[in-house]
Every structure is written in C-alpha cells, then in structure tokens.
Design a protein around this motif. Structure first.
Motif, PDB file in Angstrom:
ATOM      1  N   ASN A   5       0.830  -1.210   0.000  1.00  0.00           N
ATOM      2  CA  ASN A   5       0.000   0.000   0.000  1.00  0.00           C
ATOM      3  C   ASN A   5       0.860   1.253   0.000  1.00  0.00           C
ATOM      4  OD1 ASN A   5      -2.404  -1.356  -0.072  1.00  0.00           O
ATOM      5  ND2 ASN A   5      -2.672  -1.373   2.131  1.00  0.00           N
ATOM      6  N   SER A   6       1.960   1.224   0.715  1.00  0.00           N
ATOM      7  CA  SER A   6       2.860   2.372   0.743  1.00  0.00           C
ATOM      8  C   SER A   6       3.457   2.602  -0.637  1.00  0.00           C
ATOM      9  CB  SER A   6       3.974   2.131   1.765  1.00  0.00           C
ATOM     10  OG  SER A   6       4.906   3.173   1.720  1.00  0.00           O
ATOM     11  N   PHE A   7       3.868   1.524  -1.289  1.00  0.00           N
ATOM     12  CA  PHE A   7       4.449   1.620  -2.622  1.00  0.00           C
ATOM     13  C   PHE A   7       3.419   2.143  -3.616  1.00  0.00           C
ATOM     14  CE2 PHE A   7       5.715  -0.355  -6.708  1.00  0.00           C
ATOM     15  CZ  PHE A   7       6.975   0.204  -6.821  1.00  0.00           C
ATOM     16  N   THR A   8       2.198   1.658  -3.542  1.00  0.00           N
ATOM     17  CA  THR A   8       1.132   2.090  -4.437  1.00  0.00           C
ATOM     18  C   THR A   8       0.837   3.574  -4.241  1.00  0.00           C
ATOM     19  OG1 THR A   8       0.170  -0.104  -4.452  1.00  0.00           O
ATOM     20  CG2 THR A   8      -1.255   1.693  -5.128  1.00  0.00           C
ATOM     21  N   SER A   9       0.731   4.013  -2.999  1.00  0.00           N
ATOM     22  CA  SER A   9       0.466   5.431  -2.730  1.00  0.00           C
ATOM     23  C   SER A   9       1.580   6.301  -3.281  1.00  0.00           C
ATOM     24  CB  SER A   9       0.314   5.660  -1.231  1.00  0.00           C
ATOM     25  OG  SER A   9      -0.811   4.987  -0.749  1.00  0.00           O
ATOM     26  N   SER A  10       2.806   5.847  -3.140  1.00  0.00           N
ATOM     27  CA  SER A  10       3.948   6.595  -3.645  1.00  0.00           C
ATOM     28  C   SER A  10       3.874   6.687  -5.169  1.00  0.00           C
ATOM     29  CB  SER A  10       5.244   5.914  -3.220  1.00  0.00           C
ATOM     30  OG  SER A  10       6.350   6.599  -3.749  1.00  0.00           O
ATOM     31  N   ASN A  11       3.509   5.596  -5.824  1.00  0.00           N
ATOM     32  CA  ASN A  11       3.377   5.608  -7.281  1.00  0.00           C
ATOM     33  C   ASN A  11       2.259   6.534  -7.724  1.00  0.00           C
ATOM     34  OD1 ASN A  11       5.472   3.862  -7.797  1.00  0.00           O
ATOM     35  ND2 ASN A  11       4.172   2.066  -8.014  1.00  0.00           N
ATOM     36  N   GLU A  12       1.151   6.521  -7.028  1.00  0.00           N
ATOM     37  CA  GLU A  12       0.028   7.393  -7.369  1.00  0.00           C
ATOM     38  C   GLU A  12       0.412   8.852  -7.201  1.00  0.00           C
ATOM     39  OE1 GLU A  12      -3.248   6.081  -5.003  1.00  0.00           O
ATOM     40  OE2 GLU A  12      -3.322   4.137  -6.012  1.00  0.00           O
ATOM     41  N   TYR A  13       1.137   9.175  -6.134  1.00  0.00           N
ATOM     42  CA  TYR A  13       1.590  10.543  -5.909  1.00  0.00           C
ATOM     43  C   TYR A  13       2.529  10.972  -7.036  1.00  0.00           C
ATOM     44  CZ  TYR A  13       4.075  14.532  -4.029  1.00  0.00           C
ATOM     45  OH  TYR A  13       4.637  15.766  -3.872  1.00  0.00           O
ATOM     46  N   ARG A  14       3.477  10.109  -7.383  1.00  0.00           N
ATOM     47  CA  ARG A  14       4.437  10.427  -8.445  1.00  0.00           C
ATOM     48  C   ARG A  14       3.722  10.625  -9.772  1.00  0.00           C
ATOM     49  NH1 ARG A  14       8.533  13.137 -10.092  1.00  0.00           N
ATOM     50  NH2 ARG A  14       9.829  12.071 -11.604  1.00  0.00           N
ATOM     51  N   ARG A  15       2.708   9.784 -10.049  1.00  0.00           N
ATOM     52  CA  ARG A  15       1.938   9.898 -11.289  1.00  0.00           C
ATOM     53  C   ARG A  15       1.232  11.246 -11.353  1.00  0.00           C
ATOM     54  NH1 ARG A  15      -3.067   9.099 -13.498  1.00  0.00           N
ATOM     55  NH2 ARG A  15      -3.090   8.076 -15.531  1.00  0.00           N
ATOM     56  N   GLU A  16       0.578  11.640 -10.274  1.00  0.00           N
ATOM     57  CA  GLU A  16      -0.120  12.929 -10.225  1.00  0.00           C
ATOM     58  C   GLU A  16       0.859  14.085 -10.378  1.00  0.00           C
ATOM     59  OE1 GLU A  16      -3.374  13.523 -10.271  1.00  0.00           O
ATOM     60  OE2 GLU A  16      -3.620  11.350 -10.458  1.00  0.00           O
ATOM     61  N   GLU A  17       2.029  13.969  -9.771  1.00  0.00           N
ATOM     62  CA  GLU A  17       3.046  15.009  -9.879  1.00  0.00           C
ATOM     63  C   GLU A  17       3.511  15.153 -11.332  1.00  0.00           C
ATOM     64  OE1 GLU A  17       7.326  16.133  -7.814  1.00  0.00           O
ATOM     65  OE2 GLU A  17       6.692  14.034  -7.887  1.00  0.00           O
ATOM     66  N   LEU A  18       3.738  14.033 -11.998  1.00  0.00           N
ATOM     67  CA  LEU A  18       4.171  14.074 -13.394  1.00  0.00           C
ATOM     68  C   LEU A  18       3.086  14.651 -14.297  1.00  0.00           C
ATOM     69  CD1 LEU A  18       6.031  10.672 -13.601  1.00  0.00           C
ATOM     70  CD2 LEU A  18       7.056  12.948 -13.746  1.00  0.00           C
ATOM     71  N   ILE A  19       1.837  14.299 -14.051  1.00  0.00           N
ATOM     72  CA  ILE A  19       0.733  14.852 -14.839  1.00  0.00           C
ATOM     73  C   ILE A  19       0.670  16.361 -14.684  1.00  0.00           C
ATOM     74  CG2 ILE A  19      -1.791  14.982 -15.003  1.00  0.00           C
ATOM     75  CD1 ILE A  19      -1.805  11.934 -14.427  1.00  0.00           C
ATOM     76  N   ARG A  20       0.811  16.865 -13.472  1.00  0.00           N
ATOM     77  CA  ARG A  20       0.801  18.321 -13.242  1.00  0.00           C
ATOM     78  C   ARG A  20       1.928  19.007 -14.007  1.00  0.00           C
ATOM     79  NH1 ARG A  20      -0.474  16.736  -8.087  1.00  0.00           N
ATOM     80  NH2 ARG A  20       1.670  16.940  -7.369  1.00  0.00           N
TER      81      ARG A  20
END
Length: 51
Positions: A5-20
């Motif tokens: 879950n920690s890894f998934t949350s980190s990936n989701e955060y990174r994805r949102e950051e890259l999209i921005r």
C-alpha cells in the motif's frame, strides 16, 4: 499500512506530480509546438486520433 500500500500510494503521488508538470509544460506551448507534439504522439501510438 503494508509495504504494498505504501508503494502504491507513492506511485500514485508520483503519477499525479508528473501529470501536473506535463500539463504545465503543454499549456505554454505554441500551436506549432502542440501540432508537432500531437504528430509525434500519434506516430508513436501514444494517442489515437479518432476524436
């Protein structure tokens, strides 16, 4: 929280950051640059131009 879950949350955060970052960069492109990007993305099959 499990490791997964920690890894998934980190990936989701990174994805949102890259999209921005990408949205910000694209918003400042000229029409010609957008057209070139569009063509490049179509030829690499990143997008489908059926719209």
């Amino acid at each position: 929280m499990s490791y997964y879950n920690s890894f998934t949350s980190s990936n989701e955060y990174r994805r949102e950051e890259l999209i921005r970052k990408i949205e910000h960069a694209v918003s400042s492109l000229t029409l010609e640059e957008l057209e070139a990007l569009h063509y490049d993305m179509i030829t690499k099959n990143f997008i489908n131009d059926d719209l």
